[in-house]
Design a protein around this motif. Structure first.
Motif, mmCIF file in Angstrom:
data_model
loop_
_atom_site.group_PDB
_atom_site.id
_atom_site.type_symbol
_atom_site.label_atom_id
_atom_site.label_comp_id
_atom_site.label_asym_id
_atom_site.label_seq_id
_atom_site.Cartn_x
_atom_site.Cartn_y
_atom_site.Cartn_z
ATOM 1 N N ILE A 75 -1.100 1.158 -2.051
ATOM 2 C CA ILE A 75 -1.750 2.473 -2.079
ATOM 3 C C ILE A 75 -0.850 3.496 -2.767
ATOM 4 O O ILE A 75 -1.330 4.341 -3.534
ATOM 5 C CB ILE A 75 -2.134 2.916 -0.648
ATOM 6 N N ASP A 76 0.455 3.415 -2.514
ATOM 7 C CA ASP A 76 1.395 4.326 -3.176
ATOM 8 C C ASP A 76 1.336 4.155 -4.695
ATOM 9 O O ASP A 76 1.423 5.141 -5.454
ATOM 10 C CB ASP A 76 2.817 4.083 -2.675
ATOM 11 N N GLN A 77 1.182 2.913 -5.161
ATOM 12 C CA GLN A 77 1.067 2.682 -6.603
ATOM 13 C C GLN A 77 -0.217 3.300 -7.161
ATOM 14 O O GLN A 77 -0.218 3.851 -8.263
ATOM 15 C CB GLN A 77 1.078 1.176 -6.892
ATOM 16 N N VAL A 78 -1.294 3.217 -6.399
ATOM 17 C CA VAL A 78 -2.554 3.837 -6.820
ATOM 18 C C VAL A 78 -2.387 5.347 -6.888
ATOM 19 O O VAL A 78 -2.829 6.001 -7.845
ATOM 20 C CB VAL A 78 -3.705 3.467 -5.863
ATOM 21 N N ARG A 79 -1.736 5.934 -5.878
ATOM 22 C CA ARG A 79 -1.541 7.385 -5.841
ATOM 23 C C ARG A 79 -0.689 7.865 -7.013
ATOM 24 O O ARG A 79 -0.827 9.015 -7.451
ATOM 25 C CB ARG A 79 -0.885 7.795 -4.521
ATOM 26 N N GLU A 80 0.177 6.984 -7.519
ATOM 27 C CA GLU A 80 0.998 7.339 -8.679
ATOM 28 C C GLU A 80 0.222 7.291 -9.988
ATOM 29 O O GLU A 80 0.759 7.655 -11.042
ATOM 30 C CB GLU A 80 2.196 6.384 -8.754
ATOM 31 N N GLY A 81 -1.044 6.855 -9.927
ATOM 32 C CA GLY A 81 -1.883 6.847 -11.118
ATOM 33 C C GLY A 81 -2.059 5.487 -11.754
ATOM 34 O O GLY A 81 -2.693 5.372 -12.815
ATOM 35 N N ASN A 82 -1.527 4.441 -11.120
ATOM 36 C CA ASN A 82 -1.669 3.094 -11.669
ATOM 37 C C ASN A 82 -3.070 2.546 -11.422
ATOM 38 O O ASN A 82 -3.680 2.811 -10.375
ATOM 39 C CB ASN A 82 -0.635 2.161 -11.039
ATOM 40 N N LYS A 83 -3.564 1.744 -12.365
ATOM 41 C CA LYS A 83 -4.910 1.172 -12.273
ATOM 42 C C LYS A 83 -4.850 -0.294 -11.853
ATOM 43 O O LYS A 83 -3.819 -0.949 -11.946
ATOM 44 C CB LYS A 83 -5.624 1.288 -13.626
ATOM 45 N N ASP A 84 -6.014 -0.782 -11.406
ATOM 46 C CA ASP A 84 -6.193 -2.204 -11.091
ATOM 47 C C ASP A 84 -5.159 -2.702 -10.083
ATOM 48 O O ASP A 84 -4.569 -3.771 -10.255
ATOM 49 C CB ASP A 84 -6.109 -3.053 -12.374
ATOM 50 N N ILE A 85 -4.965 -1.945 -9.031
ATOM 51 C CA ILE A 85 -3.984 -2.329 -8.015
ATOM 52 C C ILE A 85 -4.663 -3.051 -6.846
ATOM 53 O O ILE A 85 -4.383 -4.215 -6.579
ATOM 54 C CB ILE A 85 -3.204 -1.107 -7.499
ATOM 55 N N LEU A 86 -5.559 -2.364 -6.146
ATOM 56 C CA LEU A 86 -6.297 -2.967 -5.036
ATOM 57 C C LEU A 86 -7.733 -3.310 -5.420
ATOM 58 O O LEU A 86 -8.335 -4.227 -4.856
ATOM 59 C CB LEU A 86 -6.319 -2.004 -3.842
ATOM 60 N N TRP A 87 -8.256 -2.563 -6.370
ATOM 61 C CA TRP A 87 -9.645 -2.706 -6.823
ATOM 62 C C TRP A 87 -9.653 -2.313 -8.296
ATOM 63 O O TRP A 87 -8.793 -1.528 -8.724
ATOM 64 C CB TRP A 87 -10.557 -1.788 -5.994
ATOM 65 N N PRO A 88 -10.578 -2.863 -9.101
ATOM 66 C CA PRO A 88 -10.586 -2.509 -10.531
ATOM 67 C C PRO A 88 -10.572 -0.997 -10.766
ATOM 68 O O PRO A 88 -11.231 -0.237 -10.054
ATOM 69 C CB PRO A 88 -11.883 -3.141 -11.029
ATOM 70 N N LYS A 89 -9.789 -0.581 -11.736
ATOM 71 C CA LYS A 89 -9.601 0.830 -12.109
ATOM 72 C C LYS A 89 -8.931 1.585 -10.969
ATOM 73 O O LYS A 89 -8.078 1.036 -10.268
ATOM 74 C CB LYS A 89 -10.926 1.447 -12.559
ATOM 75 N N THR A 90 -9.306 2.850 -10.779
ATOM 76 C CA THR A 90 -8.728 3.642 -9.687
ATOM 77 C C THR A 90 -9.844 4.128 -8.768
ATOM 78 O O THR A 90 -11.012 4.197 -9.179
ATOM 79 C CB THR A 90 -7.958 4.875 -10.229
ATOM 80 N N PRO A 91 -9.525 4.486 -7.511
ATOM 81 C CA PRO A 91 -10.567 4.988 -6.610
ATOM 82 C C PRO A 91 -11.150 6.306 -7.111
ATOM 83 O O PRO A 91 -10.502 7.052 -7.850
ATOM 84 C CB PRO A 91 -9.829 5.199 -5.282
ATOM 85 N N LYS A 92 -12.355 6.578 -6.679
ATOM 86 C CA LYS A 92 -12.964 7.871 -6.991
ATOM 87 C C LYS A 92 -12.370 8.954 -6.093
ATOM 88 O O LYS A 92 -12.177 10.086 -6.514
ATOM 89 C CB LYS A 92 -14.483 7.790 -6.799
ATOM 90 N N TYR A 93 -12.069 8.574 -4.852
ATOM 91 C CA TYR A 93 -11.494 9.508 -3.877
ATOM 92 C C TYR A 93 -10.480 8.775 -3.000
ATOM 93 O O TYR A 93 -10.484 7.550 -2.908
ATOM 94 C CB TYR A 93 -12.576 10.078 -2.937
ATOM 95 N N PHE A 94 -9.658 9.566 -2.328
ATOM 96 C CA PHE A 94 -8.905 9.112 -1.166
ATOM 97 C C PHE A 94 -9.415 9.915 0.027
ATOM 98 O O PHE A 94 -9.407 11.150 -0.008
ATOM 99 C CB PHE A 94 -7.409 9.351 -1.320
ATOM 100 N N ALA A 95 -9.855 9.225 1.065
ATOM 101 C CA ALA A 95 -10.166 9.897 2.326
ATOM 102 C C ALA A 95 -8.861 10.034 3.099
ATOM 103 O O ALA A 95 -8.187 9.052 3.378
ATOM 104 C CB ALA A 95 -11.181 9.091 3.126
ATOM 105 N N LYS A 96 -8.501 11.257 3.408
ATOM 106 C CA LYS A 96 -7.227 11.536 4.070
ATOM 107 C C LYS A 96 -7.451 11.578 5.573
ATOM 108 O O LYS A 96 -8.283 12.344 6.071
ATOM 109 C CB LYS A 96 -6.678 12.873 3.560
ATOM 110 N N THR A 97 -6.749 10.721 6.284
ATOM 111 C CA THR A 97 -6.888 10.669 7.742
ATOM 112 C C THR A 97 -5.520 10.796 8.376
ATOM 113 O O THR A 97 -4.490 10.622 7.721
ATOM 114 C CB THR A 97 -7.545 9.348 8.204
ATOM 115 N N SER A 98 -5.510 11.074 9.680
ATOM 116 C CA SER A 98 -4.241 11.190 10.393
ATOM 117 C C SER A 98 -3.814 9.814 10.866
ATOM 118 O O SER A 98 -4.602 9.070 11.429
ATOM 119 C CB SER A 98 -4.380 12.138 11.589
ATOM 120 N N GLY A 99 -2.553 9.455 10.623
ATOM 121 C CA GLY A 99 -2.022 8.169 11.042
ATOM 122 C C GLY A 99 -1.097 8.324 12.223
ATOM 123 O O GLY A 99 -0.688 9.426 12.585
ATOM 124 N N THR A 100 -0.762 7.190 12.837
ATOM 125 C CA THR A 100 0.126 7.215 14.000
ATOM 126 C C THR A 100 1.569 6.917 13.607
ATOM 127 O O THR A 100 2.498 7.514 14.126
ATOM 128 C CB THR A 100 -0.337 6.188 15.045
#
Length: 495
Positions: A75-100
């Motif tokens: 996910i950090d690689q995707v946030r840096e602007g890299n493509k084709d990391i977890l899914w083809p191309k890049t996400p349209k959005y990131f849903a920001k949630t609170s983590g523990t």
């Protein structure tokens, strides 16, 4: 015209839905292979040899169960602007949630997964229309209590709360009916926002309201303070409440008291990771699991979760009345991702579930592992017997009391206190024993003593959440804990 079209569409969509409902196992098998094939050239796909996967068994060998920490490097690689990391191309959005453990979590939403969030919410309403033959609410005002639609952007990817993202996709035919206004919805401070919504909506012809139960109750409370009237008097044409995020049952009685009249309720199960289920029958609490909405499901028996050899069951292998941890593989690039929720199946034809709690939200001083469903049922039964009403509650173990045996401490904010508090407490403990045999054994064996209640002042839970910077938004108070972090934070608000 809107009413007629809505009824026609509800029948058409219900027939479409029936096609996958009757072929759910095959739909899931096909979906998994499609997801793997689509992502085989991504970094995650190459790292996990997706090219060799031809079955669920192959998949379980190639991909272990992931939590956010496991996926975070990708996910950090995707946030840096890299493509084709977890899914083809890049996400349209990131849903920001609170983590523990990770602070904020960034859950990808792709152009492939986004339509299913919208479609599922629409279909929940259409199913209600078909079941009730009531579509009159489409002609009135609809209030959506949600996160701010103002989004941030990072390397070309927009991010915000899921409800704020979805606010950008309210269908055009509902835009004129939608409330609050965009300006009011964009107010960042939750209490200020609710006050503005009250002023903006109190004279409107409200027919539907949507939001998680604590948000709706806060809105209703402020309306009643402002007008001195029941909600049913302020909004005589209110017909439908759509909820999600937390179990509605503990809030039902308080909600009914505010309303002063009968209003239908639809419960849904949306998550940042995907829209999982919705209530497809009137008067029944279980939810239809959405098995053709871009999510492949695995289920791990709770007692095995976390073990290296834990069973990972596909939908065709689940059984009734067994507590499972939910694992998702999605068309946004989440792979065998544990969302932390637990469910039980109430029906296998079609597949319907109830949410029973959270993997990490339980109370277990000595291995009793009391879960949310058990305490919510116990509290509901006790409240019915003693004619009391609860606004909110939290449970934590007291392992090292000043004197005597350990016990479960319940922090309860009463809307209406029972006349006999001692009898109420004894009945509540007995109800928990009835729900959880391990807890019964520990009480019976004098390992634990019966529960104690600490009374929280009026509005105390909201004040606690505000002190933590977690009032409103997507934040929900955990009902159960296996430590005393929240319990310690509640001390200033005890009566």
């Amino acid at each position: 015209m809107k009413t007629i079209l809505a009824k026609l569409l509800s029948k058409f969509i219900s027939k479409q839905e029936q096609a996958w409902i009757t072929n759910a196992v095959k739909e899931q098998e096909k979906l998994l292979l499609n997801l793997v094939s689509t992502a085989k050239n991504t970094k995650f796909g190459k790292d996990h040899n997706f090219e060799t996967i031809n079955s669920h068994q192959d998949y379980t060998k190639a991909v272990s169960i992931q939590d956010y920490e496991d996926l975070k490097p990708y996910i950090d690689q995707v946030r840096e602007g890299n493509k084709d990391i977890l899914w083809p191309k890049t996400p349209k959005y990131f849903a920001k949630t609170s983590g523990t453990t990770s602070g904020a979590k960034y859950i990808p939403i792709s152009k492939d997964s986004l339509p299913y969030h919208i479609k599922a919410a629409r279909n929940a309403l259409l199913r209600y229309i078909m079941n009730s033959n009531n579509a009159d609410f489409v002609n009135g005002k609809m209030i959506f209590l949600q996160g701010s639609p103002v989004l941030e952007e990072e390397n070309g990817i927009k991010m915000g709360r899921l409800s704020g993202i979805v606010a950008h996709y309210v269908p055009s035919y509902l835009q004129k009916n939608r409330m609050p206004s965009w300006e009011t919805n964009s107010i960042p401070q939750w209490e200020e926002k609710v006050d503005a919504i009250v002023e903006e909506t109190m004279t409107e012809n409200l027919t539907l309201i949507s939001g998680i139960p604590p948000w709706i109750l806060m809105y209703f409370e402020k309306l009643q303070e402002r007008t001195g009237k029941k909600i049913g008097e302020i909004f005589p044409n209110l017909q439908l409440i759509v909820t999600g995020g937390v179990n509605y049952e503990p809030y039902r009685e308080k909600m009914n008291q505010y309303l002063g009249k009968k209003v239908d309720v639809i419960q849904t199960y949306p998550a940042s990771e995907g829209f999982i289920a919705y209530q497809d029958q009137l008067g029944k609490e279980d939810l239809l699991l959405l098995l053709n909405h871009g999510i492949f499901y695995e289920f791990v028996p709770v007692e095995e979760f976390g073990k290296p050899d834990a069973k990972r069951l596909s939908i065709g292998e689940v059984e009734l009345d067994t507590n499972y941890a939910v694992i998702l593989t999605t068309n946004a690039g989440l792979w065998s991702y544990s969302i932390g929720d637990t469910v039980k199946f109430t029906s296998l034809d079609p597949y319907r579930i109830v949410v029973t709690g959270r993997i990490k939200h339980y109370t277990s001083a000595f291995g009793e592992h009391v879960i949310a469903q058990e305490v919510e049922n116990a509290l509901k039964n006790t409240l019915e017997k003693y004619k009391a009403m609860v606004s909110e509650f939290h449970i934590a173990p007291q392992v090292n009391p000043v004197s005597g045996l350990p016990y479960h401490e319940w922090f309860i904010e009463f809307k209406e206190e029972p006349e006999d508090l001692e009898r109420f407490k004894n009945e509540l403990d007995q109800q928990v024993q009835n729900q959880n045999p391990y807890y019964f054994d520990l009480i019976d064996g004098k390992v634990l003593r019966p529960l104690e209640i600490s009374f929280i002042q009026d509005n105390g839970f909201n004040l606690y959440m505000k002190s933590q910077g977690k009032l409103g938004g997507q934040f929900k108070l955990p009902r159960l804990a296996n430590d005393r972090n929240i319990a310690d934070g509640l001390q200033p608000y005890i009566k």
